[in-house]
Design a protein around this motif. Structure first.
Motif, mmCIF file in Angstrom:
data_model
loop_
_atom_site.group_PDB
_atom_site.id
_atom_site.type_symbol
_atom_site.label_atom_id
_atom_site.label_comp_id
_atom_site.label_asym_id
_atom_site.label_seq_id
_atom_site.Cartn_x
_atom_site.Cartn_y
_atom_site.Cartn_z
ATOM 1 N N THR A 1 102.916 11.811 59.051
ATOM 2 C CA THR A 1 102.226 12.925 58.418
ATOM 3 C C THR A 1 101.850 13.969 59.445
ATOM 4 O O THR A 1 101.922 15.160 59.219
ATOM 5 C CB THR A 1 100.969 12.411 57.698
ATOM 6 O OG1 THR A 1 101.365 11.406 56.765
ATOM 7 C CG2 THR A 1 100.268 13.532 56.982
ATOM 8 N N ALA A 2 101.421 13.552 60.600
ATOM 9 C CA ALA A 2 101.006 14.490 61.647
ATOM 10 C C ALA A 2 102.179 15.005 62.466
ATOM 11 O O ALA A 2 101.999 15.815 63.365
ATOM 12 C CB ALA A 2 99.994 13.800 62.567
ATOM 13 N N GLY A 3 103.366 14.530 62.176
ATOM 14 C CA GLY A 3 104.540 14.990 62.915
ATOM 15 C C GLY A 3 104.516 14.571 64.360
ATOM 16 O O GLY A 3 104.981 15.305 65.237
ATOM 17 N N SER A 4 103.989 13.353 64.642
ATOM 18 C CA SER A 4 103.811 12.939 66.040
ATOM 19 C C SER A 4 104.592 11.678 66.363
ATOM 20 O O SER A 4 104.106 10.809 67.089
ATOM 21 C CB SER A 4 102.321 12.721 66.324
ATOM 22 O OG SER A 4 101.598 13.883 66.075
ATOM 23 N N GLN A 5 105.809 11.557 65.845
ATOM 24 C CA GLN A 5 106.603 10.378 66.148
ATOM 25 C C GLN A 5 106.930 10.303 67.639
ATOM 26 O O GLN A 5 107.008 9.219 68.215
ATOM 27 C CB GLN A 5 107.890 10.388 65.317
ATOM 28 C CG GLN A 5 108.711 9.124 65.421
ATOM 29 C CD GLN A 5 108.003 7.912 64.830
ATOM 30 O OE1 GLN A 5 107.067 8.078 64.069
ATOM 31 N NE2 GLN A 5 108.442 6.718 65.205
ATOM 32 N N ILE A 6 107.118 11.444 68.267
ATOM 33 C CA ILE A 6 107.396 11.463 69.712
ATOM 34 C C ILE A 6 106.194 10.929 70.481
ATOM 35 O O ILE A 6 106.340 10.127 71.425
ATOM 36 C CB ILE A 6 107.744 12.886 70.174
ATOM 37 C CG1 ILE A 6 109.045 13.350 69.510
ATOM 38 C CG2 ILE A 6 107.853 12.942 71.693
ATOM 39 C CD1 ILE A 6 109.441 14.759 69.855
ATOM 40 N N TYR A 44 108.888 -2.255 66.817
ATOM 41 C CA TYR A 44 107.636 -1.705 66.296
ATOM 42 C C TYR A 44 107.819 -0.252 65.871
ATOM 43 O O TYR A 44 107.332 0.171 64.810
ATOM 44 C CB TYR A 44 106.551 -1.809 67.371
ATOM 45 C CG TYR A 44 105.240 -1.170 66.976
ATOM 46 C CD1 TYR A 44 104.324 -1.851 66.194
ATOM 47 C CD2 TYR A 44 104.924 0.122 67.395
ATOM 48 C CE1 TYR A 44 103.124 -1.271 65.830
ATOM 49 C CE2 TYR A 44 103.731 0.710 67.040
ATOM 50 C CZ TYR A 44 102.832 0.012 66.252
ATOM 51 O OH TYR A 44 101.653 0.602 65.890
ATOM 52 N N LEU A 45 108.523 0.517 66.699
ATOM 53 C CA LEU A 45 108.757 1.917 66.353
ATOM 54 C C LEU A 45 109.616 2.046 65.099
ATOM 55 O O LEU A 45 109.430 2.964 64.294
ATOM 56 C CB LEU A 45 109.435 2.642 67.522
ATOM 57 C CG LEU A 45 108.575 2.844 68.777
ATOM 58 C CD1 LEU A 45 109.419 3.397 69.921
ATOM 59 C CD2 LEU A 45 107.409 3.781 68.476
ATOM 60 N N ALA A 46 110.544 1.105 64.921
ATOM 61 C CA ALA A 46 111.454 1.192 63.783
ATOM 62 C C ALA A 46 110.847 0.682 62.491
ATOM 63 O O ALA A 46 111.048 1.267 61.422
ATOM 64 C CB ALA A 46 112.736 0.420 64.104
ATOM 65 N N PHE A 47 110.091 -0.421 62.575
ATOM 66 C CA PHE A 47 109.642 -1.078 61.345
ATOM 67 C C PHE A 47 108.130 -1.258 61.234
ATOM 68 O O PHE A 47 107.635 -1.655 60.181
ATOM 69 C CB PHE A 47 110.290 -2.468 61.233
ATOM 70 C CG PHE A 47 111.789 -2.444 61.304
ATOM 71 C CD1 PHE A 47 112.537 -1.983 60.223
ATOM 72 C CD2 PHE A 47 112.448 -2.863 62.444
ATOM 73 C CE1 PHE A 47 113.922 -1.952 60.293
ATOM 74 C CE2 PHE A 47 113.834 -2.838 62.519
ATOM 75 C CZ PHE A 47 114.571 -2.377 61.443
ATOM 76 N N GLY A 48 107.388 -0.997 62.323
ATOM 77 C CA GLY A 48 105.951 -1.255 62.305
ATOM 78 C C GLY A 48 105.207 -0.495 61.234
ATOM 79 O O GLY A 48 104.269 -1.008 60.624
#
Length: 787
Positions: free
Chosen positions: A6-11, A288-292
């Protein structure tokens, strides 16, 4: 979890995960996880335990052997005798883990040299490196006269930086001397600079023979024949001990035997360090990044625990099957850190959601969400604004009789639905939205200009309108309304809160008199004024020291001696005279003055008791209001500090109402009080909220039976109650105190059923300390202070 997307902070999320793994790698590099990894390695070694080959024998120089010879270092002839004895018994090879690098006396050295010669090259002597005081590294090798008949072998060990001995050097650098495993196990290749010892081999099963038994001929030759022997220090006095991963501390020769057994088993351990665990930690981070984000916090924690268990089982299997000793803590630490990161994400998500709910909360602040009525706060604010413009208002409160019974019998859903329908009916009658003041009380600001005649008809209209059954979920609910009215008087401005209080007084009057309705009258106002006068006088009384304490004896039924007194607070007011505690204590509790009053009683009782000649304990009766509004633990600490009274002389009494809400915070407060060293007593037991479910868990030491059960004795019903309380208290290991004892018959009965302590008019009325002997008596007493 979705907060990052939502916050656009995947990086940023990826960067955080990478930072976590980097921090774990740094911790592993600096040995942060070493203690825990060592503990896990110990469990793995124990779980893969296997017996030794049985081909190696430890001949140890133990304490008994030292005592038998009587001197250390032993004469070299003794070592020669040991070697001869072993060779005569058929020992295959003999290794001395003893320093022979310096000369002894010529005769003894010659005897030992001769024994080495007789051994025919099957003896080995120790060589080792050591640092001198100036930092020079030297190699201690056997004397040349000995080395002509016996090969030198290295007995050095390696440390791992944590104080553990996990390996030995394969070859001693410099002179290129082989280690004991290379000498005793020719088939062992010895690849690598170290031999990592397999401590899953149970070294406690290695045969051990004390030297003194060997020299005394007390050893069965079959125990020695064909075996390889390592001779060395086993006595604590010789200080040749090392910390190892499994067995705690082992003597140096047994460590060397562990290396020999490792070589015989072909299990020179591979120790890759933390890199496998760090690689798996990286995989965990990617997963974790993929499925967490798709997993709940609970499920993610379960996955992390399952993964850690799987890694640990794999490490256990790797040690047992492939002689591979891997570190696993970096993976466990990463898994835990990822769960904490998920927890942070969850909290962040909730924070964002809470912001989204603020608008709704603003609406809820002014409305009752169940019924749709105005809230009490909003109603008073509206009324205050009206009175500021036009100081004339008429207020009506409506109590819905039997609504609480509906809530108890049919549930909240039905009661809430009835409340919502009441709001609709009241709104249709007066064309205004009523306010919900309490669970079953609603308020209306009546239209201005409503005269007495119209107002007198309102109760009847309400009874007709609200008396009609409410149809809710198949139930017919009937309620009975009661009304209370208040209005402003010309020339006497009042605020909304005061007008509401007046209406509440009128409503209470109507309910008490069962009249259906009542209008606030000056007489009622006078009662409020009297109550205010009492409240103001009560507050002044504390500043002007108008309170004093009287004390009533408490007796021990077995000894007949006074073992305590209950201190009762009394108020002598200059303007009101002697005010009964029954009048001022309730007012103090309602207004919160009880906190300051209780603080004074606590300090005054402790002060007086500390000045008495008798060694008394302080027991303070604290109201439930003090627990909710004050800092009881702080009050007790200050009272003890100011008076100098020892904590173990303090006994605090509480009532059962303290636990009406089953508040864990309250229980924690009592535990804190007990931690100070004071005693906790449960006062007036049996008249309030007694429950076996909480009594068995309460941090109380005494139970005081309420005088209502004692003063009626002998009465069969109350006798049954009293006996049950005494039996229960005995099973719970709590002392029993009976209040209100007034006759000799009551005293005898209570003594017969095992009551320990009593008090009442039979033993004395409340009085000053000197009147009941507190100043002159030397017996130990207990003071129960009533606030």
């Amino acid at each position: 979890m979705a907060v990052w997307r939502t916050a656009g902070s995947q990086i940023a999320r990826t960067a955080v995960v990478a930072l976590v793994i980097a921090a774990v790698a740094a911790g592993a590099n600096f040995g942060l996880f070493a203690p825990l990894d060592q503990a896990l390695a110990q469990f793995r070694f124990a779980g893969n335990s296997r017996p030794p080959s049985g081909e190696v024998l430890f001949v140890e120089i133990d304490a008994a052997s030292l005592e038998a010879i009587g001197v250390w270092p032993w004469p070299r002839r003794v070592h020669g005798e040991v070697l001869d004895a072993l060779m005569e018994m058929g020992a295959a090879e003999v290794v001395f883990d003893i320093d022979f690098s310096t000369a002894s006396n010529s005769a003894d050295d010659a005897l030992f040299e001769a024994a080495l010669a007789r051994a025919g090259g099957y003896a080995f002597l120790a060589a080792f490196q050591q640092f001198l005081a100036d930092g020079t590294l030297i190699v201690n090798e056997p004397l040349k006269r000995f080395a002509r008949h016996a090969s030198a072998v290295s007995v050095n060990v390696d440390g791992d930086g944590t104080g553990l001995t996990r390996s030995i050097p394969t070859v001693l650098a410099g002179p290129d001397l082989p280690s004991i495993p290379l000498a005793l196990v020719p088939t062992f290749g010895g690849e690598g600079a170290r031999i990592f010892i397999d401590y899953s081999i149970d070294l406690m099963q290695v045969p051990r023979i004390p030297v003194h038994r060997l020299l005394a001929g007390a050893v069965d030759p079959s125990l020695v024949a064909g075996r390889q022997v390592v001779i060395g220090a086993g006595a604590i006095e010789l200080r040749d001990f090392f910390r190892v991963p499994r067995f705690g501390v082992l003597p140096g020769p047994l460590v060397q035997i562990g290396a020999v057994e490792t070589a015989k088993a072909g299990r020179n351990l591979s120790v890759p360090g933390a890199w496998p665990a760090l690689a798996l930690a990286g995989v965990a981070g990617l997963l974790y990044l993929a499925f967490g984000a798709r997993l709940s916090l609970g499920r993610l924690a379960m996955v992390a625990v399952a993964a850690s268990l799987a890694i640990e089982l794999a490490a256990w299997a790797a040690l047992g099957q492939a002689a591979l000793l891997v570190e696993t803590l970096p993976f466990h630490a990463t898994a835990g850190a990822l769960v904490l990161l998920a927890l942070f994400e969850e909290r962040a998500r909730r924070w964002f959601e809470s912001r989204e709910q603020q608008a709704r909360l603003a609406w809820l602040a002014e409305h009752d969400v169940v019924s749709g009525a105005r809230s009490r706060h909003a109603f008073l604010a509206d009324l205050d604004r009206q009175l500021a413009v036009e100081p004339a208002a008429s207020l009506m409160l409506v109590h819905l009789g039997r609504l609480e019974a509906v809530n108890a019998s049919l549930g909240h859903e039905v009661a809430d639905a009835v409340a919502a329908q009441v709001v609709k009916r009241l709104g249709s009658l007066f064309k205004i939205l009523p306010a919900r003041i309490g669970g079953d009380v609603f308020a209306l600001n009546l239209p201005s200009g409503l005269d007495d005649a119209h107002r007198s008809l309102l109760p009847a209209r309400l009874r007709v309108m609200l008396g009609q059954p409410f149809e809710v979920a198949g139930h017919q609910v009937v309620i009975s309304p009661t009304c209370g009215f208040s209005e402003t008087s010309p020339g006497t401005p009042v605020g909304a809160a005061e007008l509401l209080r007046q209406a509440e007084v009128a409503l209470t009057t109507a309910r008490q008199r069962h009249t259906g309705s009542a209008v606030f009258a000056p007489a009622q106002a006078q009662r409020i004024a009297d109550r205010r006068r009492l409240d103001l006088a009560l507050r002044r009384a504390l500043d002007e020291n108008q309170f004093h304490l009287l004390f009533q004896p408490q007796m021990d039924l077995k000894s007949g001696a006074m073992v305590g007194v209950e201190a009762l607070v009394r108020w002598q007011s200059p303007e009101l005279g002697l005010v009964s505690p029954a009048d001022f204590i309730p007012v103090a509790e309602e207004t919160g003055v009880i906190v300051a009053l209780g603080d004074w009683v606590m300090r005054e009782a402790c002060r007086q008791a500390a000045e008495w000649a008798s060694t008394v304990n302080i027991s303070v009766n604290v109201s439930s209001i003090q627990f909710r509004l004050g800092n009881v633990v702080g009050t007790v600490k200050r009272a003890l500090a100011e008076s100098g009274l020892a904590p173990e002389r303090l006994d605090i009494e509480i009532t059962e109402s303290v636990f009406i809400d089953n508040d864990e915070t309250m229980r924690g407060t009592l535990e804190s009080l007990r931690a100070l060293g004071v005693t906790i007593a449960l006062d007036d037991f049996g008249t309030g909220y007694s429950s076996l479910s909480y009594l068995s868990k309460l941090p109380v030491d005494r139970i005081k039976i309420d005088q209502a059960f004692i003063r009626t004795l002998p009465d069969p019903h109350n006798e049954a109650i009293v006996e049950s309380i005494v039996l229960m208290a005995r099973r719970l290991e709590k002392t029993v105190v009976a209040e209100g004892v007034e006759t000799e018959e009551q005293r005898a009965y209570l003594a017969g059923i095992g009551v320990e302590l009593v008090q009442g008019y039979l033993f004395g009325r409340p009085g000053l300390p000197e009147a009941i002997g507190l100043v002159e008596r030397a017996e130990r007493s207990t003071i129960a202070v009533s606030a």
